[in-house]
Design an enzyme around this catalytic site. Structure first.
Site, PDB file in Angstrom:
ATOM      1  N   ASP A 100      -3.307  -8.434  26.763  1.00  0.00           N
ATOM      2  CA  ASP A 100      -4.477  -7.707  27.247  1.00  0.00           C
ATOM      3  C   ASP A 100      -5.160  -8.408  28.399  1.00  0.00           C
ATOM      4  O   ASP A 100      -4.929  -9.578  28.642  1.00  0.00           O
ATOM      5  CB  ASP A 100      -5.523  -7.682  26.128  1.00  0.00           C
ATOM      6  CG  ASP A 100      -5.283  -6.565  25.156  1.00  0.00           C
ATOM      7  OD1 ASP A 100      -4.477  -5.683  25.473  1.00  0.00           O
ATOM      8  OD2 ASP A 100      -5.908  -6.592  24.088  1.00  0.00           O
ATOM      9  N   LYS A 133      -6.728  -3.404  29.621  1.00  0.00           N
ATOM     10  CA  LYS A 133      -7.660  -2.321  29.871  1.00  0.00           C
ATOM     11  C   LYS A 133      -8.856  -2.949  30.553  1.00  0.00           C
ATOM     12  O   LYS A 133      -9.497  -3.822  29.986  1.00  0.00           O
ATOM     13  CB  LYS A 133      -8.137  -1.708  28.563  1.00  0.00           C
ATOM     14  CG  LYS A 133      -7.012  -1.214  27.707  1.00  0.00           C
ATOM     15  CD  LYS A 133      -7.525  -0.971  26.311  1.00  0.00           C
ATOM     16  CE  LYS A 133      -6.341  -0.675  25.397  1.00  0.00           C
ATOM     17  NZ  LYS A 133      -6.656  -0.855  24.010  1.00  0.00           N
ATOM     18  N   MET A 189     -18.897  -5.403  23.733  1.00  0.00           N
ATOM     19  CA  MET A 189     -18.799  -4.334  24.732  1.00  0.00           C
ATOM     20  C   MET A 189     -20.162  -3.699  24.984  1.00  0.00           C
ATOM     21  O   MET A 189     -20.281  -2.498  25.146  1.00  0.00           O
ATOM     22  CB  MET A 189     -17.807  -3.252  24.256  1.00  0.00           C
ATOM     23  CG  MET A 189     -16.427  -3.795  23.974  1.00  0.00           C
ATOM     24  SD  MET A 189     -15.363  -2.656  23.058  1.00  0.00           S
ATOM     25  CE  MET A 189     -15.982  -2.819  21.394  1.00  0.00           C
TER      26      MET A 189
END
Ligand code: SAH
Length: 472
Positions: free
Chosen positions: A250, A272, A384
């Protein structure tokens, strides 16, 4: 080579240790492990040796050394702080060709004791021939980290199959091939991760093959890489990185961590960036299944911990559906890493009894239960959360938290580029905009944030240090 490295069978054999202090005790530790019949001669015993005596592990003669003490001994160790006495023990033993070791005096030794890594029945011994004992200890520590704790169990399993393998495969070359595969491949992996029953079954299956080495089973390792600092990798993560054929990783996996992967391993990026999903999750799931079906050992490397906002559950689900073997290796999650490196304890007896991890946004725009989150004496950790920082703070105030509740943003936690921004629910959004915080950033809310001022210890060069805590 100044010394011949050998492993000496002392089981039930008379071994003498002269000296009763802690140095003698360290040598007795080894003799105990090797099941020797131990006698200690010393006017007094220190605490560790007294414990062995009380447990019946050694015979103690509470007096000075006498020459006849060495009669019939298989080996002798002198560990007193009396140089003359050590010298005498050494001389008398040498005269009678009895192996003797004098601690920290290589010139008086006929044998020396190496530093060891004990994975019984596997023992790794390291020695600098007495030249630099600290160096051999350092080397030992390195080996210690390289050899999984269960390495000995692998040897024990191999022993139970030895005769059968010999009967099954006629030539030495075949047997070597068989063992190489068993001891580095899936069987080894099963033993090292505590799945011994499955390992035995795998050995049985391997024994049915016509030619050894034709059994290559794909497997997926779902591994947490921690928050960024490579030192926070687990031993197991490191070992799997070095044996994987493919690494699927990732964006959050730091380049310094990826460097630990086996040089020849294929690397596939499925990162991502925040907000954009470059490779859809379903596609990643399919990729993992396909690679494993091709017989590859696939390392799925994820930032932090795979089971904390890491979609590890979804990937495990897909693998279970497809009948692919997998194992899951925990990692230091961003909350632990950032909290530790920012000096913010997540719980504290005086001000936080619970700690809750939440995402900054929910799938399909759902809402969290803000009322339950707005509890006093609770630390909130928001993953996040940077994008929605303003609305998170607003909602918590709306649900009853004081606007003066301390809050911290930790960007690039544990990395050399770490930045910590301190404020409160009212002030933090504006401050974050002012100094342009960027992802990955973790939000920590609660009274514990105040402790940052006292506990901040990690100040990498180039980091922008905390703006002082200002409660409104
Ligand atoms: N599985 C990961 C979390 C993945 S979600 C874990 O256990 O840590 C991604 C979020 O994690 C980021 O948006 C950020 O909030 C947080 N995060 C991950 N690494 C971070 C780091 N080094 N510093 C700050 N936040 C981090």
């Amino acid at each position: 080579m100044d010394f011949l490295p050998i492993f000496f069978d002392v089981r039930s054999r008379p071994c003498l240790v002269v000296g009763g202090g802690e140095v003698a005790a360290r040598k007795v530790d080894l003799l105990v492990r090797a099941n020797a019949a131990i006698t200690v001669v010393a006017p007094e015993l220190g605490r560790s040796l007294a414990r062995y005596r009380d447990a019946g592990r050694l015979t103690h003669h509470a007096r000075e050394f006498r020459p006849e003490d060495i009669d019939g001994c298989t080996l002798v160790i002198a560990a007193t702080d009396d140089g003359a006495l050590n010298g005498e023990v050494s001389r008398r033993c040498r005269e009678r060709a009895i192996p003797v070791n004098v601690v920290d005096a290589p010139e008086l030794c006929s044998f020396i004791v190496p530093s060891i890594v004990d994975r019984s029945p596997v023992i790794v011994a390291v020695s600098s021939g007495g030249a630099a004992p600290v160096l051999s200890r350092l080397l030992r520590t390195r080996l210690e980290t390289m050899l999984p704790a269960a390495y000995g169990r692998l040897a024990t399993l191999a022993e139970t199959f030895r005769d059968r393998v010999k009967r099954r495969f006629g030539t030495l070359a075949q047997r070597r091939r068989f063992w190489e595969e068993a001891l580095q491949g899936p069987v080894a992996e099963l033993v090292l991760t505590g799945r011994e029953r499955a390992a035995k079954i795998a050995m049985e299956v391997a024994l049915q093959q016509d030619t050894p080495g034709s059994l290559s089973v794909g497997e997926v390792y779902l591994v947490g890489a921690g928050p960024g600092d490579p030192d926070l990798l687990t031993f197991r993560a490191l070992r799997l990185m070095q044996q994987a054929d493919v690494v699927v990783y990732d964006r959050l996996v730091a380049p310094a961590i990826l460097d630990f992967a086996h040089r020849g391993a294929e690397r596939i990026y499925v990162g991502k960036a925040s907000g954009e999903h470059s490779v859809p999750q379903e596609q990643i799931n399919r990729l993992l299944v396909r690679l494993a079906r091709d017989g590859k050992r696939v390392l799925r490397l994820k930032g932090g911990d795979p089971f904390i906002f890491g979609r590890g559950g979804e990937e495990a689900d897909a693998l279970a559906d497809a009948g692919i073997a997998f194992q899951i290796v925990p990692g230091v999650t961003a909350a632990s890493g950032c909290a530790a490196y920012a000096g913010i304890p997540l719980t504290h007896r005086d001000c936080a009894h619970s700690c809750v991890f939440i995402p900054g946004h929910l799938k399909d725009g759902g809402e969290l239960n803000w009322r339950a989150l707005a509890e006093p004496r609770q630390t909130l950790v928001v993953y996040m959360g940077l994008h929605a920082l303003g609305s998170i703070c607003e909602r918590l105030i709306g649900a009853g938290l004081s606007a003066a509740t301390p809050a911290a943003l930790v960007q690039d936690g544990t990395l050399q580029s770490q930045r910590v921004l301190i404020g409160d629910l009212a002030s933090l959004p504006a401050k974050a905009a002012e100094v342009t915080m960027r992802p990955p950033t973790l939000l920590i809310i609660g009274e514990v944030v105040r402790l940052h001022e006292r506990f901040a210890w990690f100040e990498p060069a180039g980091s922008v240090q905390a703006t002082a805590l200002r409660t409104a």
